[in-house]
Write a protein that holds these residues in place. Sequence first.
Motif, PDB file in Angstrom:
ATOM      1  N   ASN A 127      15.572  -3.807 117.142  1.00 47.60           N
ATOM      2  CA  ASN A 127      14.102  -3.860 117.217  1.00 47.60           C
ATOM      3  C   ASN A 127      13.583  -4.993 118.093  1.00 47.60           C
ATOM      4  OD1 ASN A 127      13.766  -1.613 115.482  1.00 47.60           O
ATOM      5  ND2 ASN A 127      14.174  -2.952 113.734  1.00 47.60           N
ATOM      6  N   GLY A 128      14.284  -5.293 119.174  1.00 46.86           N
ATOM      7  CA  GLY A 128      13.836  -6.322 120.099  1.00 46.86           C
ATOM      8  C   GLY A 128      13.979  -7.735 119.570  1.00 46.86           C
ATOM      9  N   GLN A 129      14.802  -7.929 118.544  1.00 36.75           N
ATOM     10  CA  GLN A 129      14.951  -9.252 117.942  1.00 36.75           C
ATOM     11  C   GLN A 129      16.399  -9.735 118.022  1.00 36.75           C
ATOM     12  OE1 GLN A 129      13.315  -8.369 114.021  1.00 36.75           O
ATOM     13  NE2 GLN A 129      11.468  -9.494 114.612  1.00 36.75           N
ATOM     14  N   TYR A 130      16.549 -11.041 117.963  1.00 37.72           N
ATOM     15  CA  TYR A 130      17.878 -11.644 117.985  1.00 37.72           C
ATOM     16  C   TYR A 130      17.861 -12.910 117.132  1.00 37.72           C
ATOM     17  CZ  TYR A 130      15.829 -14.773 121.487  1.00 37.72           C
ATOM     18  OH  TYR A 130      15.034 -15.676 122.150  1.00 37.72           O
ATOM     19  N   ILE A 131      19.049 -13.345 116.780  1.00 41.58           N
ATOM     20  CA  ILE A 131      19.212 -14.581 116.013  1.00 41.58           C
ATOM     21  C   ILE A 131      20.050 -15.519 116.857  1.00 41.58           C
ATOM     22  CG2 ILE A 131      20.276 -15.598 113.948  1.00 41.58           C
ATOM     23  CD1 ILE A 131      19.353 -13.063 112.453  1.00 41.58           C
ATOM     24  N   HIS A 132      19.606 -16.779 116.898  1.00 45.70           N
ATOM     25  CA  HIS A 132      20.349 -17.774 117.669  1.00 45.70           C
ATOM     26  C   HIS A 132      20.125 -19.156 117.090  1.00 45.70           C
ATOM     27  CE1 HIS A 132      16.914 -19.143 120.493  1.00 45.70           C
ATOM     28  NE2 HIS A 132      16.362 -18.414 119.553  1.00 45.70           N
ATOM     29  N   ALA A 133      21.061 -20.036 117.373  1.00 42.26           N
ATOM     30  CA  ALA A 133      20.896 -21.447 117.041  1.00 42.26           C
ATOM     31  C   ALA A 133      20.131 -22.030 118.218  1.00 42.26           C
ATOM     32  CB  ALA A 133      22.250 -22.118 116.851  1.00 42.26           C
ATOM     33  N   ALA A 134      18.823 -22.179 118.020  1.00 43.68           N
ATOM     34  CA  ALA A 134      17.917 -22.449 119.133  1.00 43.68           C
ATOM     35  C   ALA A 134      18.091 -23.842 119.739  1.00 43.68           C
ATOM     36  CB  ALA A 134      16.481 -22.248 118.676  1.00 43.68           C
ATOM     37  N   ALA A 135      17.908 -24.859 118.931  1.00 42.98           N
ATOM     38  CA  ALA A 135      17.957 -26.235 119.431  1.00 42.98           C
ATOM     39  C   ALA A 135      17.864 -27.184 118.251  1.00 42.98           C
ATOM     40  CB  ALA A 135      16.787 -26.468 120.386  1.00 42.98           C
ATOM     41  N   PRO A 136      18.231 -28.444 118.459  1.00 47.10           N
ATOM     42  CA  PRO A 136      18.019 -29.422 117.385  1.00 47.10           C
ATOM     43  C   PRO A 136      16.536 -29.429 117.003  1.00 47.10           C
ATOM     44  CG  PRO A 136      19.369 -30.366 119.121  1.00 47.10           C
ATOM     45  CD  PRO A 136      18.862 -29.053 119.635  1.00 47.10           C
ATOM     46  N   GLN A 138      14.985 -27.058 115.557  1.00 39.58           N
ATOM     47  CA  GLN A 138      14.629 -25.668 115.253  1.00 39.58           C
ATOM     48  C   GLN A 138      15.688 -25.009 114.383  1.00 39.58           C
ATOM     49  OE1 GLN A 138      13.987 -24.156 119.326  1.00 39.58           O
ATOM     50  NE2 GLN A 138      11.974 -23.512 118.565  1.00 39.58           N
ATOM     51  N   GLY A 139      16.944 -25.286 114.652  1.00 34.99           N
ATOM     52  CA  GLY A 139      18.030 -24.684 113.903  1.00 34.99           C
ATOM     53  C   GLY A 139      18.217 -23.214 114.237  1.00 34.99           C
ATOM     54  N   VAL A 140      18.776 -22.480 113.285  1.00 34.97           N
ATOM     55  CA  VAL A 140      19.034 -21.044 113.470  1.00 34.97           C
ATOM     56  C   VAL A 140      17.746 -20.304 113.148  1.00 34.97           C
ATOM     57  CG1 VAL A 140      20.422 -19.063 112.765  1.00 34.97           C
ATOM     58  CG2 VAL A 140      21.471 -21.342 112.871  1.00 34.97           C
ATOM     59  N   ILE A 141      17.288 -19.514 114.115  1.00 37.12           N
ATOM     60  CA  ILE A 141      16.029 -18.785 113.954  1.00 37.12           C
ATOM     61  C   ILE A 141      16.174 -17.340 114.395  1.00 37.12           C
ATOM     62  CG2 ILE A 141      14.585 -20.852 114.229  1.00 37.12           C
ATOM     63  CD1 ILE A 141      13.994 -19.891 117.112  1.00 37.12           C
ATOM     64  N   LYS A 142      15.241 -16.522 113.920  1.00 33.95           N
ATOM     65  CA  LYS A 142      15.111 -15.149 114.402  1.00 33.95           C
ATOM     66  C   LYS A 142      13.995 -15.164 115.427  1.00 33.95           C
ATOM     67  CE  LYS A 142      13.249 -11.877 111.795  1.00 33.95           C
ATOM     68  NZ  LYS A 142      13.057 -10.785 110.839  1.00 33.95           N
ATOM     69  N   ALA A 143      14.221 -14.548 116.570  1.00 33.78           N
ATOM     70  CA  ALA A 143      13.240 -14.540 117.650  1.00 33.78           C
ATOM     71  C   ALA A 143      13.103 -13.129 118.216  1.00 33.78           C
ATOM     72  CB  ALA A 143      13.661 -15.513 118.745  1.00 33.78           C
ATOM     73  N   THR A 144      12.039 -12.927 118.962  1.00 37.04           N
ATOM     74  CA  THR A 144      11.778 -11.644 119.619  1.00 37.04           C
ATOM     75  C   THR A 144      12.006 -11.807 121.118  1.00 37.04           C
ATOM     76  OG1 THR A 144      10.151 -11.071 117.941  1.00 37.04           O
ATOM     77  CG2 THR A 144      10.022  -9.872 120.018  1.00 37.04           C
ATOM     78  N   LEU A 145      12.668 -10.826 121.721  1.00 33.86           N
ATOM     79  CA  LEU A 145      12.868 -10.860 123.167  1.00 33.86           C
ATOM     80  C   LEU A 145      11.508 -10.913 123.850  1.00 33.86           C
ATOM     81  CD1 LEU A 145      15.652  -8.154 123.549  1.00 33.86           C
ATOM     82  CD2 LEU A 145      15.910 -10.609 123.871  1.00 33.86           C
ATOM     83  N   SER A 146      11.375 -11.793 124.828  1.00 31.99           N
ATOM     84  CA  SER A 146      10.117 -11.895 125.566  1.00 31.99           C
ATOM     85  C   SER A 146      10.422 -12.246 127.013  1.00 31.99           C
ATOM     86  CB  SER A 146       9.224 -12.979 124.960  1.00 31.99           C
ATOM     87  OG  SER A 146       9.742 -14.262 125.238  1.00 31.99           O
TER      88      SER A 146
END
Length: 159
Positions: A127-136, A138-146
């Motif tokens: 559904n256009g979403q991904y999970i990643h360890a973003a940055a110090p 922020q930590g692990v987050i769910k995000a939408t492709l943009s």
Amino acid sequence: MKRSLVKFAAVLSVFFAGTSFINVPSVSHAQEVQAATVTQERKAVVSLAKKQVGKAYVYGATGPYSFDCSGLALYVYKNAVNVTLPRTTYGQVTKGTRVSLSNLEPGDLLFWGSASAPYHVGIYIGNGQYIHAAAPGQGVIKATLSSYFYPSAAKRVLK
């Protein structure tokens, strides 16, 4: 009458002969089982990735309490489906099959930067979403492709 019987007999013979004149692809039981297994593996990867949301980002960490981006991918694949990925994004991008960003499946790995030397990795969850360890911070987050932060490559590890 004789002509009708001949036509009827011809139709019956085609019917009882099977589908030799009709091109119907056959799917073996093994292919069905493999497809079901891949679907289950994709669900397991997505499920475990979602459970990591909220955990801390720590450079060089591979879980289970904190991660960096490649550590998250390594941890999720190893613990969800017993697939060992290389430790870094540089190694992870060499695994699997390259897929189009318009043809993503849950569990595919997303890479940012160049396709041969990425600087970031995430796990597509659908559904256009991904999970990643973003940055110090922020930590692990769910995000939408943009278009603001769009991956440059994707790899399918689960076939």
